[in-house]
Design a protein around this motif. Structure first.
Motif, PDB file in Angstrom:
ATOM      1  N   LEU A 110      17.320  38.009  34.389  1.00 30.15           N
ATOM      2  CA  LEU A 110      18.503  38.092  35.246  1.00 30.15           C
ATOM      3  C   LEU A 110      18.200  37.603  36.658  1.00 30.15           C
ATOM      4  O   LEU A 110      18.978  36.822  37.240  1.00 30.15           O
ATOM      5  N   ILE A 111      17.073  38.035  37.224  1.00 30.06           N
ATOM      6  CA  ILE A 111      16.724  37.640  38.584  1.00 30.06           C
ATOM      7  C   ILE A 111      16.455  36.144  38.672  1.00 30.06           C
ATOM      8  O   ILE A 111      16.918  35.459  39.597  1.00 30.06           O
ATOM      9  N   VAL A 112      15.722  35.614  37.697  1.00 33.09           N
ATOM     10  CA  VAL A 112      15.431  34.177  37.703  1.00 33.09           C
ATOM     11  C   VAL A 112      16.711  33.370  37.536  1.00 33.09           C
ATOM     12  O   VAL A 112      16.912  32.344  38.202  1.00 33.09           O
ATOM     13  N   ILE A 164      11.474  43.527  41.137  1.00 36.15           N
ATOM     14  CA  ILE A 164      10.835  42.371  40.508  1.00 36.15           C
ATOM     15  C   ILE A 164       9.351  42.626  40.235  1.00 36.15           C
ATOM     16  O   ILE A 164       8.814  42.218  39.205  1.00 36.15           O
ATOM     17  N   VAL A 165       8.675  43.334  41.139  1.00 36.31           N
ATOM     18  CA  VAL A 165       7.268  43.661  40.904  1.00 36.31           C
ATOM     19  C   VAL A 165       7.146  44.628  39.739  1.00 36.31           C
ATOM     20  O   VAL A 165       6.253  44.489  38.888  1.00 36.31           O
ATOM     21  N   LEU A 166       8.041  45.605  39.665  1.00 34.05           N
ATOM     22  CA  LEU A 166       8.042  46.534  38.534  1.00 34.05           C
ATOM     23  C   LEU A 166       8.306  45.805  37.226  1.00 34.05           C
ATOM     24  O   LEU A 166       7.686  46.099  36.198  1.00 34.05           O
ATOM     25  N   SER A 167       9.205  44.830  37.242  1.00 29.55           N
ATOM     26  CA  SER A 167       9.519  44.061  36.031  1.00 29.55           C
ATOM     27  C   SER A 167       8.301  43.288  35.548  1.00 29.55           C
ATOM     28  O   SER A 167       7.978  43.291  34.346  1.00 29.55           O
ATOM     29  N   PHE A 168       7.618  42.618  36.462  1.00 32.15           N
ATOM     30  CA  PHE A 168       6.419  41.878  36.072  1.00 32.15           C
ATOM     31  C   PHE A 168       5.339  42.822  35.556  1.00 32.15           C
ATOM     32  O   PHE A 168       4.610  42.488  34.608  1.00 32.15           O
ATOM     33  N   THR A 169       5.236  43.997  36.158  1.00 31.44           N
ATOM     34  CA  THR A 169       4.242  44.964  35.701  1.00 31.44           C
ATOM     35  C   THR A 169       4.560  45.457  34.292  1.00 31.44           C
ATOM     36  O   THR A 169       3.657  45.567  33.446  1.00 31.44           O
TER      37      THR A 169
END
Length: 303
Positions: A42-44, A278-283
């Motif tokens: 979604l963010i991308v 976004i950092v939580l999503s990548f984690t």
């Protein structure tokens, strides 16, 4: 192409498809990974489509139509900044710079770390000693401080931030790849490849690199989150591109313009929460990939 070659290529392709399908099935069993992947998609998507639904002129301080630090309203759902620009539009636009720096710096960091890690493990001897001392030097130095020094010396801009973050965050990847390469090269089929006359390019390209890549992929998702945090920190400290809107620069402007003392929470929370999400999503995605690619972690989690 002969019939046996076609058959071998078909079998290889079918095995790869089956492996990819099994990987995706295993990944979908991790709910956290799916949530993180959905948020990232979604963010991308929003950042890629931002130029289509955001008029860049609306982000120009000379063409802003709102009043400074205006509270959220129907016209400005997340209020305005100190120059009267929409915080919502700035948050969407800032995702472009933050993601660009995060991905580009990660590619540079992972490339250097993978190259150093494989070379140190494969060649050994004085090459390994030299590369390990080089890696230890970067591990001892605080990466953020070194990135700040590079950003202060080099011309300010997005490319400088990418280089500063990329060349200071690779040692962890190098250590990880080196350990994995040592494990792979201790296996019997590597000895057979050497006995059959396989040179360094053949062993590294055919055997070592494909076996290391899954681990590198899982580590990459975690490095992206760290790179975004580093970019936001540098921009918050005023070392970013002054002409680009990023989440870190939004926080820096909010602090320096008195948004905190004015209780303009709508100016501070959106970029801060965007960084956290976004950092939580990548984690979440990185941890899910580790669980899929490392069976020992999966067994430990079930135990």
């Amino acid at each position: 192409m002969s019939e046996p070659q076609r058959s071998a290529r078909t079998i290889t392709w079918q095995r790869r498809r089956a492996s990819a399908a099994a990987f995706w099935h295993e990944f979908t069993t991790n709910k956290g990974g799916l949530v993180g992947l959905g948020l990232l998609a979604l963010i991308v998507l929003l950042s890629v489509l931002a130029p289509w639904f955001i008029d860049e002129a609306a982000l120009d301080v000379t063409k802003a139509t709102g009043t400074p630090l205006q509270a959220p309203s129907w016209d400005y759902p997340l209020g305005t900044d100190v120059d009267g620009r929409s915080v919502l539009l700035m948050t969407f636009w800032g995702a472009r710079v933050s993601l660009l720096v995060g991905f580009a710096a990660t590619v540079l960091s992972v490339f250097i770390g993978t190259l150093v890690g494989i070379a140190a493990a494969h060649f050994g001897g004085w090459v390994s000693g030299l590369l390990l001392r080089f890696t230890d030097f970067f591990l001892v130095l605080p990466s953020l401080v070194l990135a700040m020094a590079l950003s202060a010396v080099l011309p300010r801009g997005i490319m400088t931030i990418i280089v500063a973050v990329g060349v200071t965050s690779w040692p962890t990847t190098a250590r990880l790849v080196r350990a994995q390469t040592l494990t792979i090269e201790s296996r019997p089929y590597i000895e057979r490849a050497r006995a059959l006359g396989g040179g360094h390019p053949h062993i590294i390209g055919t055997h070592v690199l494909p076996a290391v890549m899954p681990l590198v992929l899982a580590n990459t998702t975690l490095v992206v989150g760290n790179s975004i945090i580093a970019e936001s920190t540098l921009s918050f400290l005023g070392l970013g591109d002054p002409n680009a809107i990023s989440w870190g620069s939004m926080l820096q402007t909010a602090l320096s313009s008195g948004a905190v003392t004015a209780n303009a929470w709508w100016y501070i929370l959106p970029p801060g929460l965007a960084i956290v999400v976004i950092v939580l999503s990548f984690t979440l995605v990185g941890r899910a990939l580790e669980m899929v690619l490392n069976p020992r972690l999966k067994q430990g989690g079930r135990a």
